[in-house]
Structures are given as C-alpha cells and as structure tokens.
Design an enzyme around this catalytic site. Structure first.
Site, PDB file in Angstrom:
ATOM      1  N   GLY A  71       0.812  -1.211   0.000  1.00  0.00           N
ATOM      2  CA  GLY A  71       0.000   0.000   0.000  1.00  0.00           C
ATOM      3  C   GLY A  71       0.849   1.265   0.000  1.00  0.00           C
ATOM      4  O   GLY A  71       0.552   2.236  -0.707  1.00  0.00           O
ATOM      5  N   THR A  72       1.908   1.253   0.782  1.00  0.00           N
ATOM      6  CA  THR A  72       2.734   2.455   0.899  1.00  0.00           C
ATOM      7  C   THR A  72       3.370   2.811  -0.443  1.00  0.00           C
ATOM      8  O   THR A  72       3.351   3.972  -0.873  1.00  0.00           O
ATOM      9  CB  THR A  72       3.829   2.235   1.968  1.00  0.00           C
ATOM     10  OG1 THR A  72       3.187   1.901   3.204  1.00  0.00           O
ATOM     11  CG2 THR A  72       4.679   3.480   2.152  1.00  0.00           C
ATOM     12  N   ASN A 149      -8.386   3.941   8.241  1.00  0.00           N
ATOM     13  CA  ASN A 149      -7.883   2.813   8.999  1.00  0.00           C
ATOM     14  C   ASN A 149      -8.073   2.962  10.503  1.00  0.00           C
ATOM     15  O   ASN A 149      -8.082   1.971  11.216  1.00  0.00           O
ATOM     16  CB  ASN A 149      -6.397   2.586   8.673  1.00  0.00           C
ATOM     17  CG  ASN A 149      -5.601   3.856   8.741  1.00  0.00           C
ATOM     18  OD1 ASN A 149      -5.913   4.852   8.075  1.00  0.00           O
ATOM     19  ND2 ASN A 149      -4.567   3.858   9.555  1.00  0.00           N
ATOM     20  N   SER A 197      -3.571  -3.217  -1.013  1.00  0.00           N
ATOM     21  CA  SER A 197      -2.472  -3.942  -0.373  1.00  0.00           C
ATOM     22  C   SER A 197      -2.895  -5.362  -0.045  1.00  0.00           C
ATOM     23  O   SER A 197      -4.025  -5.595   0.391  1.00  0.00           O
ATOM     24  CB  SER A 197      -2.064  -3.201   0.906  1.00  0.00           C
ATOM     25  OG  SER A 197      -1.105  -3.951   1.620  1.00  0.00           O
ATOM     26  N   HIS A 199      -1.884  -7.604   2.348  1.00  0.00           N
ATOM     27  CA  HIS A 199      -2.018  -8.167   3.701  1.00  0.00           C
ATOM     28  C   HIS A 199      -3.247  -7.679   4.443  1.00  0.00           C
ATOM     29  O   HIS A 199      -3.513  -8.112   5.555  1.00  0.00           O
ATOM     30  CB  HIS A 199      -0.740  -7.928   4.516  1.00  0.00           C
ATOM     31  CG  HIS A 199      -0.485  -6.518   4.945  1.00  0.00           C
ATOM     32  ND1 HIS A 199      -0.661  -6.113   6.249  1.00  0.00           N
ATOM     33  CD2 HIS A 199      -0.075  -5.426   4.273  1.00  0.00           C
ATOM     34  CE1 HIS A 199      -0.330  -4.825   6.351  1.00  0.00           C
ATOM     35  NE2 HIS A 199       0.017  -4.392   5.173  1.00  0.00           N
ATOM     36  N   THR A 235      12.673  -7.308 -10.143  1.00  0.00           N
ATOM     37  CA  THR A 235      12.110  -8.633 -10.420  1.00  0.00           C
ATOM     38  C   THR A 235      10.838  -8.815  -9.605  1.00  0.00           C
ATOM     39  O   THR A 235      10.817  -8.535  -8.399  1.00  0.00           O
ATOM     40  CB  THR A 235      13.138  -9.725 -10.076  1.00  0.00           C
ATOM     41  OG1 THR A 235      14.281  -9.509 -10.892  1.00  0.00           O
ATOM     42  CG2 THR A 235      12.575 -11.113 -10.322  1.00  0.00           C
ATOM     43  N   CYS A 323       0.337   7.482  23.608  1.00  0.00           N
ATOM     44  CA  CYS A 323       1.258   6.612  24.332  1.00  0.00           C
ATOM     45  C   CYS A 323       1.464   5.298  23.604  1.00  0.00           C
ATOM     46  O   CYS A 323       2.487   4.646  23.770  1.00  0.00           O
ATOM     47  CB  CYS A 323       0.722   6.343  25.728  1.00  0.00           C
ATOM     48  SG  CYS A 323       0.195   7.824  26.574  1.00  0.00           S
TER      49      CYS A 323
HETATM   50  C1  LIG Z   1      -5.264   3.192   4.613  1.00  0.00           C
HETATM   51  C2  LIG Z   1      -3.915   2.563   4.490  1.00  0.00           C
HETATM   52  N1  LIG Z   1      -3.064   2.977   3.533  1.00  0.00           N
HETATM   53  C3  LIG Z   1      -1.850   2.425   3.384  1.00  0.00           C
HETATM   54  C4  LIG Z   1      -1.402   1.428   4.201  1.00  0.00           C
HETATM   55  C5  LIG Z   1      -0.022   0.867   3.993  1.00  0.00           C
HETATM   56  O1  LIG Z   1      -0.063  -0.382   3.384  1.00  0.00           O
HETATM   57  P1  LIG Z   1       1.215  -1.351   3.446  1.00  0.00           P
HETATM   58  O2  LIG Z   1       1.321  -1.794   4.860  1.00  0.00           O
HETATM   59  O3  LIG Z   1       0.871  -2.480   2.517  1.00  0.00           O
HETATM   60  O4  LIG Z   1       2.385  -0.568   2.981  1.00  0.00           O
HETATM   61  C6  LIG Z   1      -2.256   0.964   5.218  1.00  0.00           C
HETATM   62  C7  LIG Z   1      -1.830  -0.118   6.142  1.00  0.00           C
HETATM   63  O5  LIG Z   1      -1.068   0.030   7.046  1.00  0.00           O
HETATM   64  C8  LIG Z   1      -3.533   1.547   5.370  1.00  0.00           C
HETATM   65  O6  LIG Z   1      -4.362   1.147   6.331  1.00  0.00           O
HETATM   66  S1  FES Z   2       3.717   7.410  27.016  1.00  0.00           S
HETATM   67 FE1  FES Z   2       2.016   8.578  27.552  1.00  0.00          FE
HETATM   68  S2  FES Z   2       1.686   8.048  29.614  1.00  0.00           S
HETATM   69 FE2  FES Z   2       3.413   6.915  29.049  1.00  0.00          FE
END
Ligand SMILES: Cc1ncc(COP(=O)(O)O)c(C=O)c1O
Ligand code: FES
Lengths: 385, 144
Positions: A71-72, A149, A197, A199, A235, A323
């Site tokens: 995806g990236t 996401n 993507s 996965h 490839t 966090c």
């Molecule tokens: C909306 C969205 N775009 C792009 C990506 C990136 O895809 P990939 O992990 O295959 O690079 C993700 C997943 O992490 C995604 O949720």
């Molecule tokens: S990283 Fe935010 S409370 Fe610990």
C-alpha cells in the site's frame, strides 16, 4: 488462554488457500518472469493470471494494474508518479490520510508543491464544501482515502472523484482498507488511481497494486529493468503477486456473505460497548463505515493501558493514543474529528475479520467493561470512583 | 517492548488508590503525552512512610512506574524515599523502552512532591531543600 484477534485493520492472516497457491512459486516455479525459458514463462503466466484476477475484481483492464511492494509504495507511486511531469503546483489530500499518503504529500511539499489538507466533520466524512473550494487552477491531483484505517469512516469517493474531474484534476484514492471489505469498481467510482495492499485482505505482506486508468500518465519512482510496463522496476515478487491474485478473488467471492455478517457483529459490538460502558464515544460514522471496524474513545483512561489489559485477557485490539504510538503523538485522525487531547488519549479500535464469531464478540463485551472499570478506579481523572 | 516485570506491575498494580486524610499528596502531569500521576502518603511519628498509594492516568509504563515506586518506598524513611530517582524506578523494572523514559517515568517526582507537601503541611518548609535535593523543577513538568 484462548486468544481472539480483533486487529484486522492492522493486518490479516494469510488464507490457507492463498498460502497453498503461493508455495510452489518459492520452490518448483522459481523462475524469473523476464526470462524466456520454460521456468521464466511459467512465472510470467502466473503473474499475468494474478493481474487478470486483480483487474477482474476491480472492474479494470489488465494493463491498468501495476504490482508494487504494498500500500505504501502504491500511494507513493500514485502521488509522486502522477505529479512528476508537472511544474510544482497544488494538490489536495484529506486531514485523515494514512501516513503513506500524508508523507508522500509532505515530500512533494518540500519540492515546492502547495498541499491542502481538507478537514473532516465530527464523523470523519470529508467536508464537501471545503473540498470543492480547495481546488485552484493549478490543482493537479486530489487524493482522498476510501476508508479510514483508524475510525473506519467511508468517504463518498465517486462524488469526490467527479468534483476533482470537474475541476480538471486527477483523482487518487487509497483503498487499502476498502478492497476486500467493500465492493470496489473503478468505473463506478470514476477514479484515475487506486491503491490496494495484499495483507489487508488475507493475502501476504509486502505486495500490493496500483490501478492506473488508461491514459493516466505516470512516471516511475523506482527505475531499473523496466518491469511492470516500466512503472515499477525490480524482479516481480512472484509468490506474493500470486497470493494477492488469489486473496483478492476469494475476498470478492465471499464479500456478499462476509460483509453483512461482519456488519452485524460490528453493530452488536458497538451497541454492546455503548450500552455497557458509560462515557464512551463512538469514533467515526455510525453506518458509513468499514463493516468490521468499531472505534471508541473511553473517557478518563488511556488507550495503551486498555490495549494491554485486553491483551492480558486474550483480546488483541489497537489504540490511536499518543502513548501507544512510537512517536508519542496522538493520532492525527482522532484529533481531526475535533476531539480534545484527553479524549484522543482514550481511543481504542476493534476490527473484526471473517474468521471471527459472534461468541467472540460476546466474550469481548463481557471482558471489556471490567477492564474499563479497573483502569478508571486507577485514574486520578475519574471522579465518580 | 515491555519487560515481564513492567507487565506484572501493570496487570497487578500494587497500592492503587488514595489514602484518606493523607499526610501528603503529590501530583505530576506530563503535558506532552498527557499522563497524570497522583501519589498520597501517610507518614508516621518517626518520619517513615507508613502507607503510600497511587492513581495514574497513562500508558503501561506510567502505571508500572507508579506501582513500582510505591513498593520501593513503603516503610522507608523520608530521607531514603527522597533519593529514589525516576532512573532507579526504571532500573528496578528492568528498564523501559527508550521513548517512554521521559514521558512515563515521573513516579518518583510525584512521590517527592508528596513528601514536600507533607513537610510544608507540618510546618517544616525549612527542611525541604535538605531532604529533597532533587525536587522536580516547575519548568520541566507542569502539575495538572
Ligand atoms: C489506509 C492505508 N493505507 C496504506 C497502508 C499501507 O499499506 P502497506 O502496509 O501495505 O504498505 C495501510 C496499512 O497500514 C492503510 O491502512
Ligand atoms: S507514554 Fe504517555 S503516559 Fe506513558
């Protein structure tokens, strides 16, 4: 302890049928598709077959599919590749894009492109007026994600694409979360570019595709041996590509059954959480959302704590809290909804997949309220204790 | 990313709560990531910590360091408790992920603020600097 995987937005398990289809391409059929001998031809045929599978699911032509490393890379190729032939001008993305699009846009910004980050409403839907008004004479591309996401909200992609074209710009959508979970037809949507993507749809990691509408001019971001019609040298990842082809086909075949089942489990989970836990906000749109995605903000407690406590109970979920992120920054998506920092801290995402069951949802609904309670009793911000 | 000991303190935190009629209370918050820790202490006649409890809003590391510091100073004299540092707490937990060292590792500071509060409340302001050389500075961490 029985474990329940509720993090299908992050990644999905490889379907056994997908794995089975892939395995021979690591061993017997290891040929390089660029070679003319028998092994090379076998590999070429497998890549072509997978291309036909992906094209068929998207309603695209085979020549419109470019295989990538995921995806990236698809997002990067869409943005950088479509804009490379222009003098720096203007491009539009939404405020809630995945980092893959956000950072590609920022990289273009460093090369002189103006970038507008269009805001979303409280449900995470792109503000159509702001979107329409953002276009300029030199706007070359709008890139708005299909489904988010973090919060699951689905955008009116066909409408957004129509507006972009009216304004003379190209339209790209990051459909990484949508393909496999929602019907996606490139002609109904009218998009020029679409990323997906492997996965996220029960295929392998490290493989993806970019749909490129015929006539859309693109420059590669990776040069070399000229594979993928020169758009993506290197490839081919033959086992991965084979896996993607099978995975996307299976996902499309099962969608009519899986989609409604996921939606009903998701609604059961959303309603159950909202009913059983006080002071919880649903994140994202109530109905216009990914079939398996439920996301909440829970007041007075922090997301990473929730995630770890649920993990200790066997439930694997995710959080957009500061966090929980490596950068310790709260999720830009949750902030874009207009939530305060404190509520952004309490975000949790539960994403269901086709192997999940209603029993698992019910078990989650039993386990979650006591975890919230325990953490609230521990929280100095919680006054009702 | 967390050690087993961190996870143990996080899942079974020791000394959670608030002491009613505490002798001293200290609260500290990190404005960057938004964690808040409150520690309350009961001090006996011999300047020993008879009881200590915490409440924490924050990540796993924030909860674990809070829990650990209460365990480390329970029954200790104020002077002993005053030299327990954030670093010592992190070490006692077997270390913390690098990105969590600054954000979540404030439990000892909250404890020191509680000791300061106790000294001030009992009219012993003049002993603060002597007992608590490492009091957190205001410009570093603002209290919520
Ligand atoms: C909306 C969205 N775009 C792009 C990506 C990136 O895809 P990939 O992990 O295959 O690079 C993700 C997943 O992490 C995604 O949720
Ligand atoms: S990283 Fe935010 S409370 Fe610990």
């Amino acid at each position: 302890m029985k474990t329940v995987y509720f993090d299908h937005v992050a990644t999905t398990p490889v379907d056994p049928r997908v794995l089975e289809a892939m395995l021979p391409f690591f061993s017997e059929h290891y040929g390089n598709p660029s070679e003319l001998h028998r092994l090379g031809r076998e590999a070429r045929a497998a890549v072509d077959a997978a291309r036909a599978q992906v094209a068929s699911v998207l309603g695209a032509g085979e020549k419109e599919i470019v295989f990538t490393s995921g995806g990236t890379e698809s997002d990067t190729l869409a943005l950088a590749g479509s804009l490379a032939r222009y003098q720096p001008g203007h491009l539009i993305v939404s405020a809630i894009e995945h980092p893959a699009v956000m950072e590609a846009a920022r990289a273009l910004n460093r090369q002189g492109w103006d970038v507008d980050f269009v805001p979303v409403d409280g449900d995470g839907v792109v503000d159509l007026d702001a979107y329409e008004q953002a276009f300029r004479d030199d706007t070359r591309l709008a890139s708005i994600m299909f489904a988010n996401n973090v919060i699951g909200t689905v955008q009116p992609v066909a409408e957004l694409a129509r507006i972009a074209h009216e304004k003379g710009a190209l339209f790209h959508t990051d459909a990484v979360q949508a393909v496999g979970s929602l019907p996606v037809d490139v002609d109904e949507l009218g998009v020029d570019l679409l990323s997906l993507s492997g996965h996220k749809l029960y295929g392998p990691k490290g493989v993806g595709a970019l749909y490129v509408r015929r006539g859309t001019r693109l420059q590669p971001v990776i040069d070399g041996g000229g594979q993928e019609r020169r758009l993506r040298s290197g490839t081919e990842n033959v086992p991965g590509i084979v896996g993607l082809g099978v995975a996307i086909t299976l996902a499309a075949e099962q969608l009519p059954e899986v989609g409604p089942r996921l939606e009903s489990m998701r609604d059961r989970l959303m309603d159950g959480v909202l009913e059983r836990v006080p002071e919880v906000t649903l994140l994202g749109h109530r109905t216009q959302r990914l079939p398996g995605n439920a996301a909440f903000s829970v007041r007075y407690i922090e997301g990473e704590s929730m995630l770890l406590q649920m993990d200790a109970q066997g439930f694997m979920v995710s959080s957009g809290s500061a966090c929980a992120s490596g950068s310790l920054e709260p999720s830009h998506v949750v902030l874009a909804l207009g939530l305060g920092a404190e509520d952004a801290h309490g975000s949790i995402r539960v994403s269901l997949g086709r192997e999940n069951t209603v029993e698992e949802v019910d078990a989650f609904l039993e386990a979650f309220p006591p975890v919230v309670d325990k953490l609230r009793q521990m929280s100095p911000l919680y006054v009702k204790g | 990313m967390y050690t087993d000991l961190v996870m143990d303190h996080f899942t079974n935190p020791r000394n959670v709560g608030e002491i009613e009629d505490a002798d001293g209370v200290g609260q500290i918050g990190n404005p960057v990531c938004g964690d808040v820790m409150r520690i309350s202490i009961a001090v006996d006649d011999t300047d020993h910590i008879a009881d200590v409890k915490f409440k924490t809003f924050g990540c796993g590391a924030a909860v674990a360091t809070s829990s650990m510091v209460t365990e480390m100073v329970m029954g200790k004299s104020l002077t002993e408790a005053a030299v327990v540092s954030n670093k010592a707490v992190a070490e006692a937990l077997g270390g913390l992920p690098a990105n969590k060292m600054h954000c979540s590792n404030l439990a000892a500071d909250a404890l020191h603020l509680a000791i300061q509060d106790y000294l001030v409340r009992s009219g012993r302001e003049d002993e603060v600097d002597q007992i608590l050389p490492s009091l957190p500075k205001d410009h570093e961490h603002s209290s919520h």
